[in-house]
Design a protein around this motif. Structure first.
Motif, PDB file in Angstrom:
ATOM      1  N   TYR A 145      29.186  32.151 100.751  1.00  0.00           N
ATOM      2  CA  TYR A 145      28.889  33.170  99.745  1.00  0.00           C
ATOM      3  C   TYR A 145      28.460  32.532  98.431  1.00  0.00           C
ATOM      4  O   TYR A 145      28.831  31.396  98.130  1.00  0.00           O
ATOM      5  CB  TYR A 145      30.130  34.018  99.468  1.00  0.00           C
ATOM      6  CG  TYR A 145      30.536  34.904 100.602  1.00  0.00           C
ATOM      7  CD1 TYR A 145      30.098  36.218 100.675  1.00  0.00           C
ATOM      8  CD2 TYR A 145      31.373  34.432 101.608  1.00  0.00           C
ATOM      9  CE1 TYR A 145      30.494  37.043 101.724  1.00  0.00           C
ATOM     10  CE2 TYR A 145      31.772  35.252 102.659  1.00  0.00           C
ATOM     11  CZ  TYR A 145      31.327  36.549 102.705  1.00  0.00           C
ATOM     12  OH  TYR A 145      31.719  37.360 103.740  1.00  0.00           O
ATOM     13  N   PHE A 146      27.706  33.305  97.643  1.00  0.00           N
ATOM     14  CA  PHE A 146      27.321  32.872  96.306  1.00  0.00           C
ATOM     15  C   PHE A 146      27.126  34.104  95.432  1.00  0.00           C
ATOM     16  O   PHE A 146      27.089  35.229  95.914  1.00  0.00           O
ATOM     17  CB  PHE A 146      26.043  32.030  96.352  1.00  0.00           C
ATOM     18  CG  PHE A 146      24.795  32.829  96.646  1.00  0.00           C
ATOM     19  CD1 PHE A 146      23.931  33.182  95.632  1.00  0.00           C
ATOM     20  CD2 PHE A 146      24.502  33.226  97.946  1.00  0.00           C
ATOM     21  CE1 PHE A 146      22.786  33.928  95.901  1.00  0.00           C
ATOM     22  CE2 PHE A 146      23.358  33.959  98.218  1.00  0.00           C
ATOM     23  CZ  PHE A 146      22.500  34.316  97.196  1.00  0.00           C
ATOM     24  N   ASN A 147      27.007  33.873  94.127  1.00  0.00           N
ATOM     25  CA  ASN A 147      26.764  34.950  93.177  1.00  0.00           C
ATOM     26  C   ASN A 147      25.305  34.885  92.757  1.00  0.00           C
ATOM     27  O   ASN A 147      24.919  34.006  91.993  1.00  0.00           O
ATOM     28  CB  ASN A 147      27.688  34.789  91.964  1.00  0.00           C
ATOM     29  CG  ASN A 147      27.524  35.900  90.958  1.00  0.00           C
ATOM     30  OD1 ASN A 147      26.409  36.306  90.641  1.00  0.00           O
ATOM     31  ND2 ASN A 147      28.631  36.372  90.430  1.00  0.00           N
ATOM     32  N   PRO A 148      24.452  35.795  93.247  1.00  0.00           N
ATOM     33  CA  PRO A 148      23.021  35.726  92.939  1.00  0.00           C
ATOM     34  C   PRO A 148      22.712  35.921  91.457  1.00  0.00           C
ATOM     35  O   PRO A 148      21.756  35.346  90.948  1.00  0.00           O
ATOM     36  CB  PRO A 148      22.406  36.828  93.791  1.00  0.00           C
ATOM     37  CG  PRO A 148      23.517  37.751  94.111  1.00  0.00           C
ATOM     38  CD  PRO A 148      24.772  36.927  94.118  1.00  0.00           C
ATOM     39  N   GLU A 149      23.526  36.703  90.756  1.00  0.00           N
ATOM     40  CA  GLU A 149      23.285  36.918  89.331  1.00  0.00           C
ATOM     41  C   GLU A 149      23.422  35.614  88.553  1.00  0.00           C
ATOM     42  O   GLU A 149      22.634  35.326  87.662  1.00  0.00           O
ATOM     43  CB  GLU A 149      24.249  37.973  88.781  1.00  0.00           C
ATOM     44  CG  GLU A 149      23.979  39.361  89.324  1.00  0.00           C
ATOM     45  CD  GLU A 149      25.082  40.353  88.983  1.00  0.00           C
ATOM     46  OE1 GLU A 149      26.045  39.970  88.288  1.00  0.00           O
ATOM     47  OE2 GLU A 149      24.970  41.513  89.423  1.00  0.00           O
ATOM     48  N   LYS A 150      24.437  34.834  88.900  1.00  0.00           N
ATOM     49  CA  LYS A 150      24.638  33.555  88.215  1.00  0.00           C
ATOM     50  C   LYS A 150      23.519  32.575  88.553  1.00  0.00           C
ATOM     51  O   LYS A 150      23.075  31.821  87.695  1.00  0.00           O
ATOM     52  CB  LYS A 150      26.002  32.970  88.564  1.00  0.00           C
ATOM     53  CG  LYS A 150      27.137  33.735  87.928  1.00  0.00           C
ATOM     54  CD  LYS A 150      28.454  33.034  88.117  1.00  0.00           C
ATOM     55  CE  LYS A 150      29.531  33.806  87.359  1.00  0.00           C
ATOM     56  NZ  LYS A 150      30.748  33.040  87.202  1.00  0.00           N
ATOM     57  N   MET A 151      23.084  32.579  89.794  1.00  0.00           N
ATOM     58  CA  MET A 151      21.995  31.672  90.171  1.00  0.00           C
ATOM     59  C   MET A 151      20.684  32.115  89.536  1.00  0.00           C
ATOM     60  O   MET A 151      19.920  31.285  89.053  1.00  0.00           O
ATOM     61  CB  MET A 151      21.888  31.558  91.687  1.00  0.00           C
ATOM     62  CG  MET A 151      23.066  30.789  92.276  1.00  0.00           C
ATOM     63  SD  MET A 151      22.909  30.368  94.005  1.00  0.00           S
ATOM     64  CE  MET A 151      21.703  29.059  93.955  1.00  0.00           C
ATOM     65  N   ASP A 152      20.426  33.423  89.500  1.00  0.00           N
ATOM     66  CA  ASP A 152      19.194  33.933  88.887  1.00  0.00           C
ATOM     67  C   ASP A 152      19.140  33.644  87.390  1.00  0.00           C
ATOM     68  O   ASP A 152      18.059  33.510  86.818  1.00  0.00           O
ATOM     69  CB  ASP A 152      19.051  35.439  89.117  1.00  0.00           C
ATOM     70  CG  ASP A 152      18.719  35.783  90.559  1.00  0.00           C
ATOM     71  OD1 ASP A 152      18.335  34.870  91.321  1.00  0.00           O
ATOM     72  OD2 ASP A 152      18.858  36.964  90.933  1.00  0.00           O
ATOM     73  N   ALA A 153      20.303  33.559  86.742  1.00  0.00           N
ATOM     74  CA  ALA A 153      20.360  33.311  85.307  1.00  0.00           C
ATOM     75  C   ALA A 153      20.114  31.837  84.961  1.00  0.00           C
ATOM     76  O   ALA A 153      19.907  31.504  83.799  1.00  0.00           O
ATOM     77  CB  ALA A 153      21.713  33.752  84.750  1.00  0.00           C
ATOM     78  N   SER A 154      20.122  30.976  85.958  1.00  0.00           N
ATOM     79  CA  SER A 154      19.925  29.538  85.728  1.00  0.00           C
ATOM     80  C   SER A 154      18.449  29.181  85.818  1.00  0.00           C
ATOM     81  O   SER A 154      17.700  29.800  86.582  1.00  0.00           O
ATOM     82  CB  SER A 154      20.702  28.731  86.767  1.00  0.00           C
ATOM     83  OG  SER A 154      22.078  29.002  86.641  1.00  0.00           O
ATOM     84  N   PRO A 155      18.027  28.164  85.073  1.00  0.00           N
ATOM     85  CA  PRO A 155      16.628  27.728  85.148  1.00  0.00           C
ATOM     86  C   PRO A 155      16.264  27.275  86.566  1.00  0.00           C
ATOM     87  O   PRO A 155      17.089  26.688  87.276  1.00  0.00           O
ATOM     88  CB  PRO A 155      16.553  26.554  84.171  1.00  0.00           C
ATOM     89  CG  PRO A 155      17.754  26.694  83.294  1.00  0.00           C
ATOM     90  CD  PRO A 155      18.798  27.394  84.108  1.00  0.00           C
ATOM     91  N   LYS A 156      15.044  27.559  86.963  1.00  0.00           N
ATOM     92  CA  LYS A 156      14.574  27.225  88.309  1.00  0.00           C
ATOM     93  C   LYS A 156      14.739  25.734  88.604  1.00  0.00           C
ATOM     94  O   LYS A 156      15.141  25.349  89.700  1.00  0.00           O
ATOM     95  CB  LYS A 156      13.112  27.640  88.477  1.00  0.00           C
ATOM     96  CG  LYS A 156      12.590  27.463  89.875  1.00  0.00           C
ATOM     97  CD  LYS A 156      11.176  27.973  90.020  1.00  0.00           C
ATOM     98  CE  LYS A 156      10.722  27.768  91.456  1.00  0.00           C
ATOM     99  NZ  LYS A 156       9.377  28.264  91.678  1.00  0.00           N
TER     100      LYS A 156
END
Length: 124
Positions: free
Chosen positions: A8-19
């Motif tokens: 599992y992961f948190n997509p919101e946290k990953m989306d908020a990080s620079p590519k």
């Protein structure tokens, strides 16, 4: 015995990080995946897309929804099946996965859920 492992992961946290940061973290996963595979106990390992459709029978009809749980911010990003003698060995093998090895795992709320499989049938 076989075990289903869900990453599992948190997509919101990953989306908020620079590519570039995400690409760096994902590249750091490869050596850990190699170690996981080298165990010889991984039957299958797949990464899954973010698109989710859930089917549920309601009032005699099948309803389709976008997400399985409206109240969670976690998504499944990885699914793998391992073979182990018992749950202790399954935990040892699954702990080789990048989800538990990388420091970034805490930042993105990565975690693995391990479930014993009651049956496993491979169809050709």
């Amino acid at each position: 015995m076989k075990y289903l492992c869900l990453g599992y992961f948190n997509p919101e946290k990953m989306d908020a990080s620079p590519k570039a940061e995400i690409e760096t973290v994902l590249s750091e996963c490869q050596p850990h995946l190699k170690e996981l595979y080298k165990s010889g106990q991984v039957i299958i390992d797949v990464g899954v897309d973010l698109e989710v459709k859930c089917l549920k029978r309601m009032n005699g009809k099948v309803e389709v929804t976008e997400r399985p749980f409206d109240k969670t911010n976690e998504m499944i990003g990885s699914v793998f099946i391992i073979e182990a003698l018992d749950i202790k060995e399954a935990i040892r093998v699954a702990s080789l996965h990048p989800t538990t090895q990388l420091d970034a795992a805490e930042q993105f709320n990565w975690r693995i859920e391990i479930r014993p499989i009651h049956y496993f049938e491979k169809r050709e």
